[in-house]
Design a protein around this motif. Structure first.
Motif, short mmCIF file in Angstrom:
data_model
loop_
_atom_site.label_atom_id
_atom_site.label_comp_id
_atom_site.label_asym_id
_atom_site.label_seq_id
_atom_site.Cartn_x
_atom_site.Cartn_y
_atom_site.Cartn_z
N THR A 37 0.84 -1.19 0.00
CA THR A 37 0.00 0.00 0.00
C THR A 37 0.87 1.24 0.00
N ARG A 38 0.82 1.99 -1.07
CA ARG A 38 1.65 3.19 -1.14
C ARG A 38 0.95 4.33 -0.40
N GLU A 39 1.78 5.25 0.08
CA GLU A 39 1.23 6.36 0.87
C GLU A 39 1.37 7.67 0.12
N LEU A 40 0.33 8.48 0.23
CA LEU A 40 0.36 9.80 -0.39
C LEU A 40 0.17 10.84 0.71
N VAL A 41 1.10 11.77 0.83
CA VAL A 41 0.98 12.80 1.87
C VAL A 41 0.55 14.10 1.20
N GLU A 53 -11.08 13.93 5.06
CA GLU A 53 -11.16 12.61 5.71
C GLU A 53 -12.53 11.96 5.54
N THR A 54 -13.57 12.79 5.43
CA THR A 54 -14.92 12.22 5.30
C THR A 54 -15.24 11.85 3.85
N HIS A 55 -14.97 12.77 2.94
CA HIS A 55 -15.47 12.59 1.58
C HIS A 55 -14.43 12.12 0.56
N VAL A 56 -13.15 12.40 0.80
CA VAL A 56 -12.15 12.11 -0.22
C VAL A 56 -11.32 10.87 0.14
N GLN A 57 -10.87 10.83 1.38
CA GLN A 57 -9.95 9.77 1.78
C GLN A 57 -10.48 8.35 1.53
N PRO A 58 -11.71 8.02 1.99
CA PRO A 58 -12.18 6.64 1.78
C PRO A 58 -12.25 6.28 0.29
N LEU A 59 -12.76 7.23 -0.48
CA LEU A 59 -12.89 6.99 -1.92
C LEU A 59 -11.53 6.76 -2.57
N PHE A 60 -10.58 7.62 -2.22
CA PHE A 60 -9.26 7.56 -2.84
C PHE A 60 -8.52 6.29 -2.43
N GLU A 61 -8.55 5.99 -1.15
CA GLU A 61 -7.80 4.83 -0.64
C GLU A 61 -8.32 3.52 -1.26
N LYS A 62 -9.64 3.45 -1.42
CA LYS A 62 -10.23 2.24 -1.98
C LYS A 62 -9.90 2.13 -3.47
N LYS A 63 -10.04 3.24 -4.15
CA LYS A 63 -9.86 3.22 -5.62
C LYS A 63 -8.41 2.95 -6.02
N TYR A 64 -7.48 3.45 -5.25
CA TYR A 64 -6.06 3.35 -5.64
C TYR A 64 -5.25 2.42 -4.74
N LEU A 285 0.38 8.70 -8.19
CA LEU A 285 -0.72 8.81 -7.22
C LEU A 285 -1.10 10.27 -7.00
N ALA A 286 -0.09 11.12 -6.99
CA ALA A 286 -0.33 12.56 -6.75
C ALA A 286 -1.22 13.13 -7.85
N PHE A 287 -0.90 12.81 -9.10
CA PHE A 287 -1.72 13.32 -10.20
C PHE A 287 -3.12 12.70 -10.15
N ALA A 288 -3.18 11.43 -9.72
CA ALA A 288 -4.49 10.78 -9.61
C ALA A 288 -5.35 11.49 -8.55
N TYR A 289 -4.72 11.86 -7.44
CA TYR A 289 -5.44 12.57 -6.37
C TYR A 289 -5.97 13.91 -6.89
N VAL A 290 -5.10 14.64 -7.59
CA VAL A 290 -5.52 15.94 -8.14
C VAL A 290 -6.67 15.73 -9.11
N ASN A 291 -6.53 14.72 -9.95
CA ASN A 291 -7.58 14.44 -10.94
C ASN A 291 -8.91 14.15 -10.26
N GLU A 292 -8.84 13.43 -9.14
CA GLU A 292 -10.08 13.12 -8.41
C GLU A 292 -10.73 14.39 -7.87
#
Lengths: 352, 278
Positions: A37-41, A53-64, A285-292
């Motif tokens: 599991t890679r980490e994105l800070v 933490e409520t709306h983005v984190q669960p979605l992002f962690e599951k998807k990636y 992952l960073a670009f994926a987060y921004v894209n999300e």
């Protein structure tokens, strides 16, 4: 001689061996997990932590299949973190105010966004991608006039209302050292000269002269937003001119007697920028987060609770947000060039 | 081992504090000082020359000194009688007074600022009392004025005036003033000729504490008077945090440091002189 062997076959050696194996396992497991599991800070504003933490984190962690760590602080602190760790960055993404993004661009700290790396860039409203993709706005909280509904029954319709003598000593404006403080300078210029806002924003000379004439009506100039809203809610102040939707509308939702008006001259976006840190870990992952964050799925989730306008054209404006108001675009590069001299002038001319 | 040698060794007890201050205070301070006298071509006093050539800088220095002085005077005026009362009180009264002075120190400045906001607003108790007593015909603004800032700052710093005076008064033999009374000295004469000179070291310590803290306060003016009133500390904070102008920030910080330092050194010198003459 006493035996160390118990009837169940467990002796001291097996216990020690088991303990050793357990220790190795417990120490080794995170490394194995980290490998999987890679980490994105992500560095952002402290106030964003709740919705991330409520709306983005669960979605992002599951998807990636990644772990997301959000470091909530202030934009300038994030900039400091990037500067100090320039050779070995540990932040991958930053969510900062646009004026601070410009400083980051000047120091070569950002990795520009491209349509290939963040396809949702193509879905953004005009004026929300800056300096050839160095950063983009994922949301647009907006600035209008917050007013105490116990005192002011009809919502203010114009920024010029702040100059009405009946509000002597009852107006609060943000300091020019706060990002949201710039709107009043530009509005004052437009009111004084009658120029369209885009043109008036460059005529800060007229803006300062007009702002000085607001002094009799000022209760204070805030740099601590909660204090300003406390005064408004108590009735000591009647209006906060240039108030942020994200704060004002949350207070109203919490039961405070206040409203937020979108004046006829238009409203100002509060720049919520997102960018990828140059050389940061896990760039993909960073670009994926921004894209999300630029995508419709996330913006649909985060625009209503943050009382902000979405920047993705496919996302409808949340209920209660202004739909017809003109949103003025601020030239942040021009602001960055001149801000220090404006702050110095502000100190001299707006002082008591 | 002689007693003198044993005494000398106790000096080592200060090593942790000295090391800590050296790391956390002296080294960063040295960097700050160096930055304020460094230009592109090496050593220069140009930053100070530029700072002092600007009339705005003098206004800020004036604001800083005026607020520091007024806060100190207010603390002295309120704190001196309290210190006397505390030192002369006994038992539970003394405990209550000491608690009342020390306990507010545990309350953060932000909380106090919000409390003052409630007290000083137009429909607050102070304004209402002034209207009710006929001094004011209608409520007026008290918040975000220099007066409001001085009152709020004095509230925060008052214990630092009271405690040094209290500790000095505790050491004064009450029979001295009683002896003056038996010789026919009036209360005012006894105060002026006996008590006041003996408490001067405590007053000077209190003044040094409160003045140096008042001139360097940052959060209190931000909360109690807002952005329209600049002091040296707020200007320094702004230079570093917002404008990222290290040259301006280090210059104002050094000016502030010299100001505060001269007060502390000056008051210590006065205290020593008074100690010798006493």
């Amino acid at each position: 001689m006493t035996s160390n062997t118990r009837s169940d076959g467990i002796n001291r050696r097996t216990i020690l061996a088991g303990f050793g194996a357990g220790t190795v396992a417990s120490l080794g497991a995170p490394q194995i997990l980290r490998a999987q599991t890679r980490e994105l800070v992500v560095g952002g504003a402290a106030s964003h932590k709740a919705w991330v933490e409520t709306h983005v984190q669960p979605l992002f962690e599951k998807k990636y299949n990644a772990k997301l760590t959000f470091e909530g602080t202030r934009s300038l602190v994030n900039l400091e973190k990037m500067q100090k760790n320039k050779d070995r960055p540990y932040l991958s993404v930053v969510q900062m105010d646009d004026p601070v993004m410009i400083l980051a661009v000047k120091e070569g700290l950002l990795d520009p966004l491209t349509a290939a790396k963040a396809p949702n860039l193509a879905k953004l409203k005009p004026g929300t991608v800056h300096m050839d993709g160095q950063w983009a706005n994922y949301l647009q909280p907006w600035q209008g006039i917050a007013y105490n509904t116990n005192v002011i029954k009809e919502p203010p319709t114009s920024w010029a209302d702040a100059w009405d003598p009946k509000y002597k000593g009852r107006i609060i404006i943000p300091s020019l050292q706060n990002t949201e403080g710039l709107a009043n300078l530009f509005v004052a210029s437009s009111i004084a000269t009658g120029k369209p806002m885009a043109e008036a924003m460059r005529d800060t000379e007229s803006g300062f002269k007009k702002l000085v004439s607001l002094k009799p009506n000022l209760l204070t100039v805030y740099n601590q937003m909660p204090q300003a809203f406390s005064l408004l809610e108590q009735g000591e102040a009647h209006m906060i001119v240039g108030a942020l939707s994200s704060f004002a509308l949350q207070r109203r939702l919490d039961g405070a007697p206040l409203g937020l008006a979108a004046p006829k001259e238009g409203i100002f976006p509060v720049p919520s920028g997102i960018a990828v840190v140059k050389g940061g870990p896990n760039a993909d992952l960073a670009f994926a987060y921004v894209n999300e964050l630029l995508g419709a799925e996330v913006q649909n989730k985060i625009a209503p609770p943050t009382f902000a306008l979405p920047t993705n054209v496919d996302v409808p404006i949340p209920a209660g947000m202004p739909t017809n108001a003109t949103m003025h675009t601020i030239d942040w590069a021009f602001v960055a060039e001149n801000r220090n001299s404006w702050v110095q002038r502000w100190d001299r001319e707006m002082s008591m | 081992m002689s007693a003198a040698a044993a005494r000398d060794r106790t000096g080592w007890l200060a090593v942790p504090a000295v090391a800590y201050l050296g790391l956390a205070y002296a080294i960063p301070l040295a960097f700050l000082l160096a930055r304020s006298v460094t230009g592109p071509d090496g050593f220069t006093l140009a930053l100070f020359a530029k700072f002092f050539a600007d009339p705005f800088s003098w206004r800020v220095i004036g604001n800083t000194l005026r607020i520091g002085l007024l806060t100190t005077l207010l603390c002295l005026a309120i704190g001196y009688p309290v210190a006397l009362a505390m030192a002369r009180s006994k038992g539970i009264v003394q405990v209550i007074l000491l608690t009342a002075i020390i306990l507010p120190l545990s309350i953060g400045v932000v909380v106090k600022a919000f409390a003052w906001q409630i007290v000083l607003r137009r429909d607050g108790v102070v304004s209402q009392a002034l209207v009710a007593s006929g001094i004011w015909s209608e409520p007026q603004r008290l918040l975000f004025t220099e007066g409001g800032l001085v009152v709020g700052a004095a509230n925060v710093f008052l214990p630092f005036m009271i405690l040094p005076i209290y500790s000095v008064v505790k050491l004064i033999d009450p029979r001295l003033t009683e002896a003056g009374a038996t010789l026919g000295a009036s209360p005012f004469y006894r105060f002026r000729k006996i008590l006041l000179p003996l408490t001067l070291p405590g007053i000077i310590s209190g003044v040094a504490f409160v003045f140096s803290m008042s001139v360097s306060m940052f959060v209190i003016p931000s909360l109690l008077i807002g952005d329209r009133f600049q002091m040296l500390a707020t200007l320094t904070g702004r230079a570093f945090l917002l404008m990222r102008d290290e040259a301006l920030g280090s210059t104002t910080a050094v000016v502030l440091l010299i100001l505060a330092l001269s007060i502390v050194v000056g008051s210590t010198w006065i205290a020593k002189r008074l100690g010798k003459s006493a």
